[in-house]
Write a protein that holds these residues in place. Structure first.
Motif, PDB file in Angstrom:
ATOM      1  N   ARG A 120       0.825  -1.213   0.000  1.00 37.20           N
ATOM      2  CA  ARG A 120       0.000   0.000   0.000  1.00 37.20           C
ATOM      3  C   ARG A 120       0.863   1.268   0.000  1.00 37.20           C
ATOM      4  NH1 ARG A 120      -0.555   2.763   4.720  1.00 37.20           N
ATOM      5  NH2 ARG A 120       0.482   1.831   6.523  1.00 37.20           N
ATOM      6  N   LEU A 121       1.997   1.264   0.712  1.00 43.28           N
ATOM      7  CA  LEU A 121       2.843   2.453   0.718  1.00 43.28           C
ATOM      8  C   LEU A 121       3.488   2.674  -0.642  1.00 43.28           C
ATOM      9  CD1 LEU A 121       4.607   2.314   4.221  1.00 43.28           C
ATOM     10  CD2 LEU A 121       2.654   3.716   3.505  1.00 43.28           C
ATOM     11  N   ALA A 122       3.881   1.595  -1.307  1.00 45.50           N
ATOM     12  CA  ALA A 122       4.455   1.739  -2.648  1.00 45.50           C
ATOM     13  C   ALA A 122       3.427   2.288  -3.628  1.00 45.50           C
ATOM     14  CB  ALA A 122       4.996   0.390  -3.128  1.00 45.50           C
ATOM     15  N   LEU A 123       2.172   1.848  -3.508  1.00 47.82           N
ATOM     16  CA  LEU A 123       1.123   2.401  -4.373  1.00 47.82           C
ATOM     17  C   LEU A 123       0.943   3.883  -4.116  1.00 47.82           C
ATOM     18  CD1 LEU A 123      -1.200   2.279  -6.380  1.00 47.82           C
ATOM     19  CD2 LEU A 123      -2.679   1.468  -4.522  1.00 47.82           C
ATOM     20  N   ASN A 124       0.874   4.288  -2.869  1.00 47.63           N
ATOM     21  CA  ASN A 124       0.652   5.701  -2.581  1.00 47.63           C
ATOM     22  C   ASN A 124       1.849   6.561  -2.977  1.00 47.63           C
ATOM     23  OD1 ASN A 124      -2.021   5.836  -1.676  1.00 47.63           O
ATOM     24  ND2 ASN A 124      -1.465   5.015   0.316  1.00 47.63           N
ATOM     25  N   GLU A 125       3.048   6.004  -2.930  1.00 46.75           N
ATOM     26  CA  GLU A 125       4.213   6.726  -3.436  1.00 46.75           C
ATOM     27  C   GLU A 125       4.084   6.932  -4.946  1.00 46.75           C
ATOM     28  OE1 GLU A 125       7.719   8.814  -3.382  1.00 46.75           O
ATOM     29  OE2 GLU A 125       6.553   8.098  -1.648  1.00 46.75           O
ATOM     30  N   GLU A 126       3.618   5.914  -5.648  1.00 47.88           N
ATOM     31  CA  GLU A 126       3.415   5.999  -7.095  1.00 47.88           C
ATOM     32  C   GLU A 126       2.343   7.035  -7.453  1.00 47.88           C
ATOM     33  OE1 GLU A 126       4.326   4.351 -11.030  1.00 47.88           O
ATOM     34  OE2 GLU A 126       5.238   3.956  -9.077  1.00 47.88           O
ATOM     35  N   ALA A 129       2.072  12.127  -7.484  1.00 46.02           N
ATOM     36  CA  ALA A 129       1.975  13.208  -8.472  1.00 46.02           C
ATOM     37  C   ALA A 129       0.563  13.396  -9.006  1.00 46.02           C
ATOM     38  CB  ALA A 129       2.931  12.935  -9.637  1.00 46.02           C
ATOM     39  N   THR A 130      -0.322  12.455  -8.736  1.00 45.95           N
ATOM     40  CA  THR A 130      -1.677  12.520  -9.291  1.00 45.95           C
ATOM     41  C   THR A 130      -2.665  13.272  -8.406  1.00 45.95           C
ATOM     42  OG1 THR A 130      -2.458  10.476  -8.231  1.00 45.95           O
ATOM     43  CG2 THR A 130      -1.282  10.261 -10.344  1.00 45.95           C
ATOM     44  N   GLY A 131      -2.300  13.530  -7.147  1.00 44.97           N
ATOM     45  CA  GLY A 131      -3.244  14.130  -6.218  1.00 44.97           C
ATOM     46  C   GLY A 131      -4.255  13.137  -5.672  1.00 44.97           C
ATOM     47  N   LEU A 132      -3.988  11.844  -5.860  1.00 45.82           N
ATOM     48  CA  LEU A 132      -4.876  10.792  -5.388  1.00 45.82           C
ATOM     49  C   LEU A 132      -4.141   9.907  -4.383  1.00 45.82           C
ATOM     50  CD1 LEU A 132      -6.348   9.703  -8.837  1.00 45.82           C
ATOM     51  CD2 LEU A 132      -7.412  11.248  -7.177  1.00 45.82           C
ATOM     52  N   PHE A 133      -4.897   9.122  -3.622  1.00 46.58           N
ATOM     53  CA  PHE A 133      -4.282   8.135  -2.737  1.00 46.58           C
ATOM     54  C   PHE A 133      -5.232   6.970  -2.529  1.00 46.58           C
ATOM     55  CE2 PHE A 133      -7.013  10.262   0.205  1.00 46.58           C
ATOM     56  CZ  PHE A 133      -7.136   9.496   1.355  1.00 46.58           C
ATOM     57  N   PHE A 134      -4.633   5.840  -2.122  1.00 44.87           N
ATOM     58  CA  PHE A 134      -5.431   4.668  -1.763  1.00 44.87           C
ATOM     59  C   PHE A 134      -5.637   4.705  -0.252  1.00 44.87           C
ATOM     60  CE2 PHE A 134      -5.771   0.128  -0.532  1.00 44.87           C
ATOM     61  CZ  PHE A 134      -6.995  -0.117  -1.135  1.00 44.87           C
ATOM     62  N   PRO A 135      -6.890   4.694   0.216  1.00 44.77           N
ATOM     63  CA  PRO A 135      -7.145   5.072   1.610  1.00 44.77           C
ATOM     64  C   PRO A 135      -7.030   3.977   2.657  1.00 44.77           C
ATOM     65  CG  PRO A 135      -9.227   4.779   0.474  1.00 44.77           C
ATOM     66  CD  PRO A 135      -8.151   4.598  -0.557  1.00 44.77           C
ATOM     67  N   VAL A 136      -7.084   2.706   2.293  1.00 44.29           N
ATOM     68  CA  VAL A 136      -7.133   1.664   3.327  1.00 44.29           C
ATOM     69  C   VAL A 136      -5.763   1.537   3.991  1.00 44.29           C
ATOM     70  CG1 VAL A 136      -7.691  -0.736   3.854  1.00 44.29           C
ATOM     71  CG2 VAL A 136      -8.913   0.463   2.027  1.00 44.29           C
ATOM     72  N   ASP A 137      -5.736   1.660   5.311  1.00 42.32           N
ATOM     73  CA  ASP A 137      -4.482   1.747   6.063  1.00 42.32           C
ATOM     74  C   ASP A 137      -4.519   0.813   7.268  1.00 42.32           C
ATOM     75  OD1 ASP A 137      -2.219   2.411   7.478  1.00 42.32           O
ATOM     76  OD2 ASP A 137      -2.860   4.445   7.967  1.00 42.32           O
ATOM     77  N   PRO A 138      -4.062  -0.443   7.108  1.00 46.56           N
ATOM     78  CA  PRO A 138      -4.078  -1.375   8.235  1.00 46.56           C
ATOM     79  C   PRO A 138      -2.916  -1.193   9.203  1.00 46.56           C
ATOM     80  CG  PRO A 138      -3.194  -2.469   6.324  1.00 46.56           C
ATOM     81  CD  PRO A 138      -3.611  -1.090   5.869  1.00 46.56           C
ATOM     82  N   GLY A 139      -2.044  -0.231   8.931  1.00 47.13           N
ATOM     83  CA  GLY A 139      -0.894  -0.012   9.796  1.00 47.13           C
ATOM     84  C   GLY A 139       0.360  -0.583   9.184  1.00 47.13           C
ATOM     85  N   ALA A 140       0.432  -1.893   9.063  1.00 47.95           N
ATOM     86  CA  ALA A 140       1.576  -2.528   8.421  1.00 47.95           C
ATOM     87  C   ALA A 140       1.615  -2.166   6.933  1.00 47.95           C
ATOM     88  CB  ALA A 140       1.481  -4.040   8.576  1.00 47.95           C
TER      89      ALA A 140
END
Length: 467
Positions: A120-126, A129-140
């Motif tokens: 999930r962190l690698a996706l949000n890093e990718e 630049a888009t102004g978007l994010f993936f919201p599900v955050d289980p911690g790990a």
């Protein structure tokens, strides 16, 4: 530690080596690494570790395992807490971490297509630049395939939902090697059985996810994080109940009981007073964030809130949530050297949350257990981290008895035996208590889709004729 390669499925391993060459590994180090769990479960190394690179390879691997009746267990970041990724029946650990690409991002349609080994962190890093994010955050920093397989959620579920709400479509390899696609990029559909959400949460027992289409969200214009504390955990939880019932759109609202705070102080020298705390986040426009935080403060004042502290700078907010995400290790530190964690979670209707949390605190104290409570309490979900010595049979039995009692209490309150961790090995014997005759329907689905029981056998469902 010296590990011997089991000889349970040598023909399957030979065939897989012909297919994968050096990406079929049987070294002790690799097998040992893939046989570990974050919690008390003993090391359970697989017979071999396979590293596929494509969906076609996953299909070929599954066909070989099907032909030789060789168990196969999908493996991602290994952050699950109920031993979902352990090869308890032997066979192959299917390590998906090399299938870790972002395949497509549609900013206009607010979705991304990804491979399951991407975290999930690698996706949000990718996506930065888009102004978007993936919201599900289980911690790990879990793999997205593993998150879908366990129907993960976390700190942001109160606002954005769980993986169930955030997976639009997927590709999966079934037990006979057939590749299927479920769902679509459309936001809704009324066509046929909902196979997407049958596979989401199935813990790798029905199919192996090889691609996901995920909902994305716009990065909010403004974000404010805050902490506050209360005299008692009941005051803190009743504040949460009142907040949710008021309709205030919380982005995150997390409970830490006094033992969890003590764990943070021991693990990271946090310097927090050892009282129940809430960690909070508000998102929106600058004006709406200010209004939300003021409204929360008004509600919390009725429950004796103290020591309100807020943070708007990114680094301050990141430090706050980084601390919260280390709750597992802080709980472990509280137990002292040589201790491991027996972790359990339940979820109850929000109106019964205070009763459930105070019951958990009382019972662990009565049983002489060292336990923390931390929870995504905005949706009625909380976790107990119990420090145990697995070799101490009496202590282990008390922890197990408590976990079963807490699950039963949650069911009596109209809740569920797990809001987030899933079933794996640890809660199979509780499935009938929650689902009754529906377990037979689940077992029929498993038998229909995986008649040779090669996909993650021994997990999620109790044995036929068992509990």
């Amino acid at each position: 530690m010296t590990l011997r390669t089991p000889s349970g499925h040598p023909a399957a391993i030979d065939a897989l080596r012909d297919l994968l060459a050096d990406r079929l590994v049987t070294t002790a180090a690799d097998r040992e690494a893939h046989g570990r769990c974050e919690t008390w479960y003993p090391p359970t190394p697989p017979e071999a570790v396979a590293y596929p690179a494509t969906t076609e390879e996953v299909s070929d691997i599954v066909k070989i395992c099907q032909a030789h009746r060789c168990p196969i267990v999908a493996y991602g970041a290994a952050s699950s807490l109920e031993a979902q990724h352990l090869a308890v029946s032997g066979g192959i650990s299917l390590d998906m971490t090399r299938m870790n690409r972002v395949l497509d991002v549609s900013a206009e349609d607010l979705h991304a297509v990804v491979q399951p080994g991407l975290t999930r962190l690698a996706l949000n890093e990718e996506l930065r630049a888009t102004g978007l994010f993936f919201p599900v955050d289980p911690g790990a920093d879990a793999s997205l395939g593993g998150m879908a397989a366990t129907r993960a959620s976390g700190t942001t579920a109160v606002r954005h939902g769980t993986m169930r709400e955030n997976v639009l479509a997927l590709e999966a390899v079934m037990a006979d090697g057939t590749v299927i696609r479920t769902g679509s990029k459309a936001r809704k559909s009324s066509t046929g059985y909902d196979l997407t959400h049958l596979l989401v949460g199935s813990e790798g027992t029905l199919g192996i996810i090889t691609e996901l289409t995920l909902r994305l969200q716009g990065v909010p214009e403004a974000t404010l994080a805050a902490t506050c504390r209360f005299a008692t955990v009941e005051d803190a939880v009743n504040c949460v109940i009142a907040t949710i019932q008021s309709g205030l759109p919380m982005a995150r609202i997390e409970l830490l009981d006094e033992m969890m705070v003590r764990g943070f102080n021991r693990y990271a020298d946090s310097g927090l007073p050892e009282r129940p705390h809430l960690f909070l986040e508000f998102t929106g426009t600058p004006a709406s964030v200010a209004e939300q935080s003021d409204l929360f403060a008004d509600i919390a004042g009725d429950f004796g809130m103290e020591a309100w502290q807020s943070a708007t700078k990114t680094e301050e907010r990141s430090a706050l949530w980084s601390m919260r995400h280390k709750a597992h290790y802080a709980s472990q530190a509280l137990g002292g050297p040589g201790k491991q964690l027996y972790v359990t979670d339940v979820c109850v209707p929000i109106s019964r949350l205070a009763e459930a949390v105070t019951h958990a605190q009382t019972r662990t104290r009565d049983l002489g257990l060292t336990s923390t409570i931390v929870g995504h309490v905005g949706d009625g979900n909380f976790h107990c981290g119990i420090s145990i010595d697995p070799s101490d049979g009496a202590e282990f039995a008390r922890a197990s008895d408590f976990a079963h009692e807490l699950a039963g209490h949650a069911l009596r309150l109209g809740g569920t035996i797990s809001g987030e961790h899933g079933i794996g090995l640890g809660k199979r014997d509780l499935m009938t208590a929650e689902h009754g005759a529906a377990v037979s329907v689940m077992r029929a689905i498993k038998t229909a889709l995986d008649p040779r029981d090669i996909l993650n056998p021994g997990k999620l469902l109790p044995p036929a004729g068992g509990a």
